[in-house]
Design a protein around this motif. Structure first.
Motif, PDB file in Angstrom:
ATOM      1  N   PHE A 130       0.870  -1.227  -0.028  1.00  0.00           N
ATOM      2  CA  PHE A 130      -0.015  -0.018   0.189  1.00  0.00           C
ATOM      3  C   PHE A 130       0.836   1.136  -0.089  1.00  0.00           C
ATOM      4  N   PHE A 131       0.874   2.100  -0.944  1.00  0.00           N
ATOM      5  CA  PHE A 131       1.512   3.077  -0.753  1.00  0.00           C
ATOM      6  C   PHE A 131       0.450   4.369  -0.484  1.00  0.00           C
ATOM      7  N   MET A 132       0.638   4.783   0.701  1.00  0.00           N
ATOM      8  CA  MET A 132      -0.126   5.608   1.379  1.00  0.00           C
ATOM      9  C   MET A 132       0.317   6.985   1.347  1.00  0.00           C
ATOM     10  N   GLY A 133      -0.582   7.930   0.805  1.00  0.00           N
ATOM     11  CA  GLY A 133      -0.478   9.425   0.710  1.00  0.00           C
ATOM     12  C   GLY A 133      -0.533  10.062   2.059  1.00  0.00           C
ATOM     13  N   VAL A 134       0.303  10.962   2.687  1.00  0.00           N
ATOM     14  CA  VAL A 134       0.023  11.637   4.073  1.00  0.00           C
ATOM     15  C   VAL A 134       0.307  12.955   3.640  1.00  0.00           C
ATOM     16  N   THR A 135       0.140  13.954   4.429  1.00  0.00           N
ATOM     17  CA  THR A 135       0.602  15.479   4.595  1.00  0.00           C
ATOM     18  C   THR A 135       1.471  15.663   5.544  1.00  0.00           C
ATOM     19  N   GLY A 136       1.386  14.780   6.854  1.00  0.00           N
ATOM     20  CA  GLY A 136       2.396  14.930   7.929  1.00  0.00           C
ATOM     21  C   GLY A 136       2.774  13.821   8.418  1.00  0.00           C
ATOM     22  N   VAL A 137       4.153  13.560   8.600  1.00  0.00           N
ATOM     23  CA  VAL A 137       4.710  12.240   9.266  1.00  0.00           C
ATOM     24  C   VAL A 137       5.660  12.795  10.033  1.00  0.00           C
ATOM     25  N   HIS A 138       5.097  12.261  11.641  1.00  0.00           N
ATOM     26  CA  HIS A 138       6.073  12.453  12.754  1.00  0.00           C
ATOM     27  C   HIS A 138       6.094  11.564  13.936  1.00  0.00           C
ATOM     28  N   CYS A 139       7.310  11.470  14.269  1.00  0.00           N
ATOM     29  CA  CYS A 139       7.546  10.059  15.059  1.00  0.00           C
ATOM     30  C   CYS A 139       6.638   9.981  16.218  1.00  0.00           C
ATOM     31  N   GLU A 140       6.263  11.157  16.803  1.00  0.00           N
ATOM     32  CA  GLU A 140       5.487  11.058  18.179  1.00  0.00           C
ATOM     33  C   GLU A 140       3.902  11.269  17.600  1.00  0.00           C
ATOM     34  N   ASN A 160       5.770   0.296   7.166  1.00  0.00           N
ATOM     35  CA  ASN A 160       7.119  -0.476   7.000  1.00  0.00           C
ATOM     36  C   ASN A 160       8.306   0.090   6.322  1.00  0.00           C
ATOM     37  N   THR A 161       7.984   0.956   5.301  1.00  0.00           N
ATOM     38  CA  THR A 161       8.992   1.552   4.561  1.00  0.00           C
ATOM     39  C   THR A 161       8.642   3.159   4.411  1.00  0.00           C
ATOM     40  N   LEU A 162       9.708   4.069   4.558  1.00  0.00           N
ATOM     41  CA  LEU A 162       9.679   5.484   4.353  1.00  0.00           C
ATOM     42  C   LEU A 162      10.597   5.758   3.327  1.00  0.00           C
ATOM     43  N   VAL A 163      10.165   6.364   2.237  1.00  0.00           N
ATOM     44  CA  VAL A 163      10.888   6.788   0.856  1.00  0.00           C
ATOM     45  C   VAL A 163      11.148   8.311   1.120  1.00  0.00           C
ATOM     46  N   VAL A 164      12.415   8.845   1.415  1.00  0.00           N
ATOM     47  CA  VAL A 164      12.390  10.095   1.379  1.00  0.00           C
ATOM     48  C   VAL A 164      13.727  10.385   0.498  1.00  0.00           C
ATOM     49  N   GLU A 165      13.746  11.796   0.232  1.00  0.00           N
ATOM     50  CA  GLU A 165      14.890  12.341  -0.615  1.00  0.00           C
ATOM     51  C   GLU A 165      16.196  12.299  -0.003  1.00  0.00           C
ATOM     52  N   ARG A 166      17.297  11.962  -0.987  1.00  0.00           N
ATOM     53  CA  ARG A 166      18.553  11.704  -0.391  1.00  0.00           C
ATOM     54  C   ARG A 166      19.382  12.897   0.305  1.00  0.00           C
ATOM     55  N   SER A 167      18.802  13.947   0.263  1.00  0.00           N
ATOM     56  CA  SER A 167      19.636  15.198   0.894  1.00  0.00           C
ATOM     57  C   SER A 167      18.889  15.286   2.299  1.00  0.00           C
ATOM     58  N   LEU A 168      17.690  14.644   2.796  1.00  0.00           N
ATOM     59  CA  LEU A 168      17.339  14.816   3.883  1.00  0.00           C
ATOM     60  C   LEU A 168      18.196  14.403   5.223  1.00  0.00           C
ATOM     61  N   GLU A 169      18.470  15.409   5.904  1.00  0.00           N
ATOM     62  CA  GLU A 169      19.184  14.847   7.194  1.00  0.00           C
ATOM     63  C   GLU A 169      19.082  13.812   8.118  1.00  0.00           C
ATOM     64  N   GLU A 170      20.104  13.209   8.339  1.00  0.00           N
ATOM     65  CA  GLU A 170      20.028  11.979   9.148  1.00  0.00           C
ATOM     66  C   GLU A 170      19.281  12.067  10.458  1.00  0.00           C
ATOM     67  N   SER A 171      19.495  13.258  10.917  1.00  0.00           N
ATOM     68  CA  SER A 171      18.900  13.512  12.079  1.00  0.00           C
ATOM     69  C   SER A 171      17.389  13.382  12.181  1.00  0.00           C
ATOM     70  N   LEU A 172      16.927  13.419  10.791  1.00  0.00           N
ATOM     71  CA  LEU A 172      15.384  13.757  10.672  1.00  0.00           C
ATOM     72  C   LEU A 172      14.662  12.326  10.606  1.00  0.00           C
ATOM     73  N   THR A 173      15.765  11.440  10.095  1.00  0.00           N
ATOM     74  CA  THR A 173      15.034   9.921   9.805  1.00  0.00           C
ATOM     75  C   THR A 173      15.350   9.001  10.898  1.00  0.00           C
ATOM     76  N   ALA A 180      14.852   4.041  14.360  1.00  0.00           N
ATOM     77  CA  ALA A 180      14.699   3.633  15.708  1.00  0.00           C
ATOM     78  C   ALA A 180      13.466   2.784  15.953  1.00  0.00           C
ATOM     79  N   ARG A 181      12.434   3.285  15.475  1.00  0.00           N
ATOM     80  CA  ARG A 181      11.099   2.494  15.439  1.00  0.00           C
ATOM     81  C   ARG A 181      10.948   1.441  14.559  1.00  0.00           C
ATOM     82  N   GLY A 182      12.051   0.882  13.950  1.00  0.00           N
ATOM     83  CA  GLY A 182      12.151  -0.278  12.985  1.00  0.00           C
ATOM     84  C   GLY A 182      11.434   0.128  11.529  1.00  0.00           C
ATOM     85  N   ILE A 183      11.424   1.248  11.223  1.00  0.00           N
ATOM     86  CA  ILE A 183      10.949   1.585   9.871  1.00  0.00           C
ATOM     87  C   ILE A 183      12.263   1.670   8.722  1.00  0.00           C
TER      88      ILE A 183
END
Length: 251
Positions: A167-177, A225-238, A243-246
């Protein structure tokens, strides 16, 4: 300090820290928590932040009408979509949500690919009409014009009969908490229902969606299960998501 100055300081702190806490703001500015809550309420009404319990988070920029969102972060969306398309295997049953990033995903699918696609998006279905080896199953319901997708009881009933690989889910916000969120209540229900019918859920997230929130919660980030992000996104953000197993895939 004038109210307008305090609000500007709140927005500046939100941009730096990624969140603000009402109690801390009250102590910082020497005003009551009621005053801070009023500031946050007014800033939220202007679309400048998203209120949450005890404070606020950055508001997602991805809640504009569909036509406006089509041109937002277009290059990163295309890169993310190409990487997401590479996750699809021939013969799978794949649910594709509505949205501008998933529209780019569909554009990446080769005409030789044999696949079954389930979607509640009329634009996704039409984009696949000339793919000779892709069978398209459409989920019906009331048209939510903001995102051009079907929602409501009929959509939920149709989804209950699906069993998909991805399932390719579309979202407007992704926040760990704060979790996964979107701008419409019924749309959040449909996304949650789709996630329950797929073996794996993938979120294609351009940078403006990371660590932001919208009004309606789809669910905890554990849905993904999987988060696809752009290559330049800071490691601290991902890192919090990893850590949650994603699984984090960079495009």
């Amino acid at each position: 300090m004038l109210t307008s100055q305090r609000k500007q300081r709140i927005l500046e702190q939100l941009a730096v820290d990624g969140q603000v806490v009402s109690k801390t703001l009250s102590e910082t500015f020497g005003v009551s928590e009621d005053t801070i809550r009023r500031d946050l309420r007014e800033l939220s009404a202007e679309g400048l932040l998203q209120r949450v319990h005890g404070g606020a988070l950055p508001a997602s920029a991805a809640i504009a009408p569909f036509a406006e969102r089509k041109t937002l972060a277009l290059d990163s969306k295309r890169a993310i979509a190409r990487r997401g398309a590479a996750l699809i295997e021939p013969g799978q049953v794949v649910i594709i949500d509505g949205g501008t990033t998933t529209a780019e995903l569909v554009a990446c699918l080769p005409h030789s690919l044999e696949l079954t696609v389930v979607t509640h998006s009329s634009s996704i279905a039409l984009a696949l009409a000339d793919h000779p080896h892709i069978e398209v199953i459409t989920i019906g319901g009331r048209l939510y014009k903001h995102s051009l997708v079907a929602v409501g009881a009929a959509a939920i009933e149709g989804i209950a009969k699906v069993r998909a690989d991805l399932f390719f889910m579309g979202v407007t916000g992704v926040h760990c908490e704060a979790g996964l969120s979107t701008g419409d209540y019924e749309e959040s229900c449909v996304k949650r229902a789709f996630a329950s019918r797929a073996a794996e859920t993938v979120v294609l997230a351009s940078a403006e969606k990371i660590n932001t929130a919208s009004r309606w919660v789809i669910g905890d980030v554990s849905l993904v299960n999987t988060l696809v992000v752009e290559r330049s996104l800071e490691e601290s953000l991902t890192a919090p998501f990893a850590a949650r197993g994603i699984a984090i895939i960079r495009a």
